[in-house]
Design a protein around this motif. Structure first.
Motif, short mmCIF file in Angstrom:
data_model
loop_
_atom_site.label_atom_id
_atom_site.label_comp_id
_atom_site.label_asym_id
_atom_site.label_seq_id
_atom_site.Cartn_x
_atom_site.Cartn_y
_atom_site.Cartn_z
N ILE A 77 4.19 7.42 7.19
CA ILE A 77 2.83 7.00 7.49
C ILE A 77 1.98 7.25 6.25
O ILE A 77 1.87 8.39 5.78
CB ILE A 77 2.29 7.74 8.72
CG1 ILE A 77 3.19 7.38 9.93
CG2 ILE A 77 0.83 7.39 8.98
CD1 ILE A 77 2.84 8.08 11.21
N ARG A 78 1.39 6.18 5.72
CA ARG A 78 0.60 6.25 4.50
C ARG A 78 -0.89 6.10 4.83
O ARG A 78 -1.26 5.23 5.62
CB ARG A 78 1.02 5.17 3.52
CG ARG A 78 2.44 5.37 3.03
CD ARG A 78 2.86 4.29 2.09
NE ARG A 78 4.21 4.59 1.60
CZ ARG A 78 4.83 3.87 0.69
NH1 ARG A 78 4.24 2.80 0.17
NH2 ARG A 78 6.04 4.20 0.30
N VAL A 79 -1.67 6.95 4.18
CA VAL A 79 -3.13 6.94 4.38
C VAL A 79 -3.81 7.12 3.03
O VAL A 79 -3.19 7.57 2.06
CB VAL A 79 -3.57 8.06 5.35
CG1 VAL A 79 -2.97 7.87 6.73
CG2 VAL A 79 -3.23 9.43 4.79
N TRP A 80 -5.10 6.78 2.98
CA TRP A 80 -5.87 7.04 1.77
C TRP A 80 -5.99 8.55 1.59
O TRP A 80 -6.18 9.30 2.55
CB TRP A 80 -7.28 6.46 1.87
CG TRP A 80 -7.35 4.96 1.72
CD1 TRP A 80 -7.77 4.08 2.67
CD2 TRP A 80 -7.01 4.19 0.57
NE1 TRP A 80 -7.70 2.81 2.18
CE2 TRP A 80 -7.23 2.85 0.89
CE3 TRP A 80 -6.52 4.51 -0.69
CZ2 TRP A 80 -7.00 1.81 -0.01
CZ3 TRP A 80 -6.28 3.48 -1.59
CH2 TRP A 80 -6.52 2.15 -1.25
N ALA A 81 -5.89 8.99 0.35
CA ALA A 81 -6.07 10.40 0.03
C ALA A 81 -7.57 10.72 0.05
O ALA A 81 -8.36 10.06 -0.60
CB ALA A 81 -5.49 10.71 -1.35
N MET A 116 -3.12 7.57 -2.60
CA MET A 116 -2.40 7.43 -1.34
C MET A 116 -1.56 8.67 -1.07
O MET A 116 -0.99 9.25 -1.97
CB MET A 116 -1.48 6.20 -1.37
CG MET A 116 -2.17 4.86 -1.56
SD MET A 116 -3.33 4.44 -0.25
CE MET A 116 -2.28 4.43 1.17
N LEU A 117 -1.49 9.02 0.23
CA LEU A 117 -0.65 10.11 0.68
C LEU A 117 0.33 9.58 1.71
O LEU A 117 0.02 8.64 2.44
CB LEU A 117 -1.49 11.22 1.32
CG LEU A 117 -2.51 11.92 0.44
CD1 LEU A 117 -3.33 12.91 1.27
CD2 LEU A 117 -1.83 12.63 -0.72
N GLU A 118 1.49 10.22 1.79
CA GLU A 118 2.49 9.80 2.75
C GLU A 118 2.97 11.01 3.55
O GLU A 118 3.16 12.10 3.01
CB GLU A 118 3.68 9.17 2.01
CG GLU A 118 4.75 8.64 2.94
CD GLU A 118 5.84 7.92 2.18
OE1 GLU A 118 5.67 6.70 1.96
OE2 GLU A 118 6.82 8.56 1.78
#
Length: 127
Positions: A77-81, A116-118
């Motif tokens: 699941i990737r989201v904005w950092a 981006m963070l995962e």
């Protein structure tokens, strides 16, 4: 992933919290929730925040445990950092696609710019 257009789903991060008082000097988890005699946190999960995400789900797998069929699913699941997402730990969890997902690892920075963070997550199993 090259931009916000790929963040099409909403995920809600949750953290275990406790409304009850802790015993001074008593055992607590990293979030100051009381721990019972078996070492389990007695807090309840509550919503922290929701963000847009890109969910990449792997094919599910099934196994037999204690004589029953269990089905699990893995996803990245990737989201904005941002400050909130950088503060998420594997002790937290998230809700997406109508399921509770346990965070197995992350957050991991996946691009050189640090935008981006995962998270690696799993559903269909106990926490």
């Amino acid at each position: 992933m090259s931009g916000a257009g790929a963040l099409r789903e909403r995920v809600t991060f949750q953290r275990k919290t406790s409304d009850g008082p802790t015993t001074p000097g008593g055992p607590t988890d990293p979030f100051n929730n009381p721990i019972d005699g078996l070492g389990n946190s007695t807090g309840e999960f509550r919503d922290l925040f929701s963000v847009k995400a890109d969910i990449r789900e792997a094919p599910g797998k099934e196994r037999i445990a204690a004589g029953q069929l269990e089905s699990t699913r893995l996803a990245t699941i990737r989201v904005w950092a941002e400050t909130r997402t950088r503060g998420v730990t594997p002790a937290d969890r998230l809700v997406a696609r109508g399921a509770v997902w346990n965070i197995r690892s992350g957050p991991v920075q996946i691009d050189r710019a640090g935008r981006m963070l995962e998270f690696t997550c799993e559903t269909g199993v106990a926490t």
